[in-house]
Design a protein around this motif. Structure first.
Motif, PDB file in Angstrom:
ATOM      1  N   ILE A  21      42.811  70.127  19.408  1.00 57.17           N
ATOM      2  CA  ILE A  21      41.419  69.762  18.467  1.00 57.17           C
ATOM      3  C   ILE A  21      40.415  70.310  17.472  1.00 57.17           C
ATOM      4  CG2 ILE A  21      39.006  69.612  19.724  1.00 57.17           C
ATOM      5  CD1 ILE A  21      39.881  68.974  22.095  1.00 57.17           C
ATOM      6  N   PRO A  22      40.582  72.042  17.730  1.00 57.27           N
ATOM      7  CA  PRO A  22      40.410  72.572  16.776  1.00 57.27           C
ATOM      8  C   PRO A  22      41.045  72.522  15.403  1.00 57.27           C
ATOM      9  CG  PRO A  22      40.603  73.949  18.555  1.00 57.27           C
ATOM     10  CD  PRO A  22      40.693  72.426  18.474  1.00 57.27           C
ATOM     11  N   GLY A  23      42.451  72.646  15.414  1.00 55.26           N
ATOM     12  CA  GLY A  23      43.763  72.332  14.010  1.00 55.26           C
ATOM     13  C   GLY A  23      43.089  71.223  13.924  1.00 55.26           C
ATOM     14  N   ILE A  24      43.108  69.651  14.595  1.00 53.11           N
ATOM     15  CA  ILE A  24      42.591  68.783  13.356  1.00 53.11           C
ATOM     16  C   ILE A  24      41.371  68.752  12.602  1.00 53.11           C
ATOM     17  CG2 ILE A  24      41.765  66.392  13.879  1.00 53.11           C
ATOM     18  CD1 ILE A  24      43.551  66.053  16.433  1.00 53.11           C
ATOM     19  N   TRP A  66      49.705  72.835  30.425  1.00 52.72           N
ATOM     20  CA  TRP A  66      50.540  73.354  29.023  1.00 52.72           C
ATOM     21  C   TRP A  66      50.300  72.118  28.463  1.00 52.72           C
ATOM     22  CZ3 TRP A  66      53.285  76.118  26.024  1.00 52.72           C
ATOM     23  CH2 TRP A  66      54.075  75.404  25.142  1.00 52.72           C
ATOM     24  N   TRP A  67      49.879  70.884  28.520  1.00 55.37           N
ATOM     25  CA  TRP A  67      48.912  69.912  27.712  1.00 55.37           C
ATOM     26  C   TRP A  67      48.267  70.637  27.559  1.00 55.37           C
ATOM     27  CZ3 TRP A  67      52.954  67.188  25.427  1.00 55.37           C
ATOM     28  CH2 TRP A  67      54.866  67.668  26.537  1.00 55.37           C
ATOM     29  N   LEU A  68      47.074  70.474  28.584  1.00 59.83           N
ATOM     30  CA  LEU A  68      45.714  70.555  27.988  1.00 59.83           C
ATOM     31  C   LEU A  68      45.629  71.736  27.248  1.00 59.83           C
ATOM     32  CD1 LEU A  68      44.533  70.321  31.914  1.00 59.83           C
ATOM     33  CD2 LEU A  68      44.129  68.954  29.962  1.00 59.83           C
ATOM     34  N   THR A  69      46.842  72.615  27.340  1.00 61.68           N
ATOM     35  CA  THR A  69      45.868  74.508  26.842  1.00 61.68           C
ATOM     36  C   THR A  69      46.645  74.085  25.064  1.00 61.68           C
ATOM     37  OG1 THR A  69      47.053  75.687  28.341  1.00 61.68           O
ATOM     38  CG2 THR A  69      47.370  76.065  26.425  1.00 61.68           C
ATOM     39  N   LEU A  70      48.012  72.467  24.695  1.00 58.60           N
ATOM     40  CA  LEU A  70      48.220  72.155  23.574  1.00 58.60           C
ATOM     41  C   LEU A  70      47.498  71.428  22.917  1.00 58.60           C
ATOM     42  CD1 LEU A  70      51.986  71.657  23.614  1.00 58.60           C
ATOM     43  CD2 LEU A  70      50.778  73.278  22.800  1.00 58.60           C
ATOM     44  N   LEU A  71      46.531  70.458  23.637  1.00 53.97           N
ATOM     45  CA  LEU A  71      44.933  69.766  23.479  1.00 53.97           C
ATOM     46  C   LEU A  71      44.120  70.265  23.109  1.00 53.97           C
ATOM     47  CD1 LEU A  71      43.370  66.910  23.303  1.00 53.97           C
ATOM     48  CD2 LEU A  71      43.204  67.363  25.319  1.00 53.97           C
ATOM     49  N   GLY A  72      43.601  71.779  23.733  1.00 50.18           N
ATOM     50  CA  GLY A  72      42.847  72.549  23.183  1.00 50.18           C
ATOM     51  C   GLY A  72      43.132  73.285  21.991  1.00 50.18           C
ATOM     52  N   PHE A  73      43.605  73.047  21.534  1.00 47.99           N
ATOM     53  CA  PHE A  73      44.335  74.440  20.371  1.00 47.99           C
ATOM     54  C   PHE A  73      44.336  72.464  19.385  1.00 47.99           C
ATOM     55  CE2 PHE A  73      46.441  77.890  22.330  1.00 47.99           C
ATOM     56  CZ  PHE A  73      46.102  78.574  21.589  1.00 47.99           C
ATOM     57  N   LEU A 102      40.381  71.667  11.163  1.00 49.27           N
ATOM     58  CA  LEU A 102      40.991  72.561  10.407  1.00 49.27           C
ATOM     59  C   LEU A 102      41.657  72.039   8.937  1.00 49.27           C
ATOM     60  CD1 LEU A 102      41.616  75.943  12.404  1.00 49.27           C
ATOM     61  CD2 LEU A 102      40.244  75.541  10.937  1.00 49.27           C
ATOM     62  N   ILE A 103      42.447  70.729   9.775  1.00 51.42           N
ATOM     63  CA  ILE A 103      43.565  70.208   9.242  1.00 51.42           C
ATOM     64  C   ILE A 103      42.230  69.509   7.820  1.00 51.42           C
ATOM     65  CG2 ILE A 103      44.997  68.002   8.918  1.00 51.42           C
ATOM     66  CD1 ILE A 103      46.712  70.533  10.405  1.00 51.42           C
ATOM     67  N   PHE A 104      41.838  68.105   8.760  1.00 49.51           N
ATOM     68  CA  PHE A 104      40.584  66.767   7.921  1.00 49.51           C
ATOM     69  C   PHE A 104      40.128  67.681   7.452  1.00 49.51           C
ATOM     70  CE2 PHE A 104      44.232  65.298  10.895  1.00 49.51           C
ATOM     71  CZ  PHE A 104      44.847  64.741  10.069  1.00 49.51           C
ATOM     72  N   PHE A 105      39.172  68.758   7.915  1.00 47.32           N
ATOM     73  CA  PHE A 105      37.202  68.721   7.602  1.00 47.32           C
ATOM     74  C   PHE A 105      36.886  69.346   7.183  1.00 47.32           C
ATOM     75  CE2 PHE A 105      37.239  65.658  10.956  1.00 47.32           C
ATOM     76  CZ  PHE A 105      36.701  64.752  10.605  1.00 47.32           C
ATOM     77  N   ILE A 106      37.998  71.033   6.782  1.00 49.88           N
ATOM     78  CA  ILE A 106      37.461  72.309   6.303  1.00 49.88           C
ATOM     79  C   ILE A 106      39.006  72.524   4.795  1.00 49.88           C
ATOM     80  CG2 ILE A 106      37.860  75.018   6.659  1.00 49.88           C
ATOM     81  CD1 ILE A 106      37.156  74.245   8.727  1.00 49.88           C
ATOM     82  N   THR A 107      38.617  72.269   4.041  1.00 45.50           N
ATOM     83  CA  THR A 107      39.130  72.690   3.038  1.00 45.50           C
ATOM     84  C   THR A 107      39.701  73.848   1.871  1.00 45.50           C
ATOM     85  OG1 THR A 107      37.594  72.126   1.594  1.00 45.50           O
ATOM     86  CG2 THR A 107      38.568  70.011   1.711  1.00 45.50           C
TER      87      THR A 107
END
Length: 184
Positions: free
Chosen positions: A174-177, A165-172, A179-184
């Motif tokens: 990483i790209p989420g970070i 569960w924790w590794l799956t959340l981490l897998g989501f 998306l939030i901080f580098f893609i406007t």
């Protein structure tokens, strides 16, 4: 056959099926990610030879093609012109030859397809045929199946109820970070 056993069997077989394609996509993906550092599709070939100096700046197609035959890798003539600086510019297939009549040096710069990478990058960019688009889509569907089915293969502390569960959340995350901080 129990559900988990069927899932394991399908996960394994689909995993084997897509291994070659995933390796091709992985290798070409790394190459394409670094296209600012190098040209993943083409190699620049440079060659300089001495054509001898001339006084007259009148060049005919036949004499130019004869001179082009002196290069190790004979380029295909397209057209030519004399630049304002007095140099002869010869357009050849995938490049250019610049001849300086004062020094007598002719410099050829052409692009050649990078072996293997050119072809696998074309596959990666889905730029060959409509059929390949369907093959790529099928690969994507199988990858989604393998990813989701992998979530349910193990039970207990290594499964989805444990660290999975924790590794799956981490897998989501990483790209989420990104998306939030580098893609406007």
């Amino acid at each position: 056959m129990k559900f988990r056993k069927l899932l394991r069997s399908l996960h394994r077989d689909f995993g084997y099926l897509i291994t070659g394609m995933m390796l091709i996509y992985g290798i070409s993906g790394i190459a394409l990610n670094h296209r600012k550092d190098w040209n993943a599709d083409y190699i620049t070939v440079n060659d300089v030879i001495d054509w001898g100096s001339v006084d007259v700046l009148s060049f005919e197609k036949e004499s130019i093609t004869d001179k082009l035959n002196l290069f190790d890798q004979i380029p295909l003539f397209k057209k030519h012109y004399i630049a304002d600086d007095g140099k002869l510019k010869i357009f050849v297939e995938n490049g250019m030859v610049t001849y300086n009549p004062e020094t007598g040096l002719a410099e050829m710069e052409v692009l050649k397809k990078r072996p293997v990478f050119y072809q696998i990058n074309k596959l990666h960019k889905t730029a060959i045929t409509p059929v390949w688009i369907w093959v790529s889509d099928l690969l994507a569907v199988i990858m989604i199946f393998v990813a989701v089915s992998g979530l349910f293969l193990l039970k207990g502390k290594y499964g989805l109820k444990g660290r999975g569960w924790w590794l799956t959340l981490l897998g989501f995350a990483i790209p989420g970070i990104f998306l939030i901080f580098f893609i406007t």
